[in-house]
Design a protein around this motif. Structure first.
Motif, short mmCIF file in Angstrom:
data_model
loop_
_atom_site.label_atom_id
_atom_site.label_comp_id
_atom_site.label_asym_id
_atom_site.label_seq_id
_atom_site.Cartn_x
_atom_site.Cartn_y
_atom_site.Cartn_z
N TRP A 184 0.83 -1.20 0.00
CA TRP A 184 0.00 0.00 0.00
C TRP A 184 0.87 1.25 0.00
O TRP A 184 1.76 1.41 0.83
N GLN A 185 0.64 2.13 -0.99
CA GLN A 185 1.37 3.39 -1.13
C GLN A 185 0.45 4.49 -0.61
O GLN A 185 -0.47 4.94 -1.28
N GLU A 186 0.70 4.92 0.63
CA GLU A 186 -0.21 5.86 1.30
C GLU A 186 -0.25 7.21 0.60
O GLU A 186 -1.32 7.82 0.48
N ASP A 187 0.89 7.70 0.10
CA ASP A 187 0.92 9.05 -0.47
C ASP A 187 0.07 9.18 -1.73
O ASP A 187 -0.45 10.26 -2.02
N CYS A 188 -0.08 8.10 -2.49
CA CYS A 188 -0.91 8.17 -3.69
C CYS A 188 -2.17 7.30 -3.57
O CYS A 188 -2.92 7.16 -4.54
N LYS A 192 0.74 -0.79 -4.90
CA LYS A 192 1.84 -0.91 -5.85
C LYS A 192 2.31 -2.37 -5.87
O LYS A 192 2.56 -2.96 -4.82
N PRO A 207 10.73 1.58 -1.36
CA PRO A 207 9.44 1.21 -0.76
C PRO A 207 8.94 2.32 0.15
O PRO A 207 9.71 3.19 0.57
N PRO A 208 7.66 2.33 0.47
CA PRO A 208 7.12 3.35 1.39
C PRO A 208 7.85 3.29 2.73
O PRO A 208 8.30 2.24 3.18
#
Length: 251
Positions: A184-188, A192, A207-208
């Motif tokens: 999970w890509q929190e900023d977008c 991913k 990676p995040p």
């Protein structure tokens, strides 16, 4: 002559059974197997699935390199019941092996560890069976069983915190293949997909930051590919070589 008759009977069995192979996981398929190492050796730590030393002792050293069953790495960690077909030499149940490597023998589907190959034999018959070098077998996929272990993720030693992470699923139970690993890509606000680097190893550059929220896409015997959420499996301060528990197991 006996070997030729056995091969022919296997061929007839396969042809008669072929229409149901795609729908039955209980059907044995005829093939051939050989071995590497000495008669009682464990698996190899250099297997292409990326399990490392874990792969050499997994399942008590009853492991195998597979050819077409490798399936570009999707077959890593799959379990198979393998039994040879020579009366007076082979035990009835054979041995259950875990696929940890990719390799081709003499028209074989399996290159067994020495321990696995010797475990095909009846008591005190291992050396006589080993003398064949390559034997006729039948095999089927079976559910992997790891009592006391959930599915876990090892951060490989060549990861580089925090710029690059590579994960290897281990103790993967059941009969499902992992076909995708996502973070999970929190900023977008999106998932991913990690790259299958090789074998059973999944990686991602940059990676995040913080705990990594994972989910898997798996392929089961029914042909479906469900999504399995795992939550925050990898802590924010992850370390190379560490193993993290998913708190989930396939059955």
């Amino acid at each position: 002559m006996a070997s030729s008759l056995m091969s022919f009977s296997c061929l007839v069995y396969f042809v008669l059974l072929f229409p149901t192979l795609s729908t039955s996981q209980n059907a044995f398929v005829c093939s051939r197997a050989t071995f590497y190492g000495n008669p009682y050796s464990l698996g190899t730590a250099s297997g292409t699935c990326g399990f490392g030393e874990f792969g050499s002792t997994l399942n008590g050293g009853n492991v195998a390199a597979v050819s077409d069953l490798f399936r570009h790495g999707a077959g890593c960690g799959a379990c198979y019941q393998v039994r040879c077909t020579y009366p007076g030499l082979c035990n009835e149940n054979g041995v259950t092996v875990v696929a940890t490597d990719h390799g081709h023998g003499d028209h074989t589907d399996f290159i067994l560890s020495g321990r696995s190959f010797s475990n095909l034999a009846l008591p005190n018959m291992a050396e006589e069976l080993m003398a064949y070098g390559v034997v006729d077998i039948e095999f089927k996929r079976v559910s992997c069983q790891y009592p006391g272990h959930n599915l876990m993720f090892k951060v490989t030693e060549h990861s580089n915190y925090p710029y690059y992470i590579a994960l290897t699923p281990i103790y993967q139970g059941g009969m499902k293949d992992i076909v995708a690993v996502q973070i999970w890509q929190e900023d977008c606000h999106e998932w991913k997909e990690m790259r299958r680097a090789y074998g059973g190893v999944w990686d991602m550059a940059n990676p995040p930051r913080g705990p990594l929220n994972l989910r898997l896409q798996v392929s089961g015997e029914d042909g479906q590919k469900p999504i399995i959420p795992l939550g925050q499996v990898i802590p924010g301060d992850w370390q190379c070589g560490a193993v993290y528990d998913s708190n989930l197991q396939f059955h």
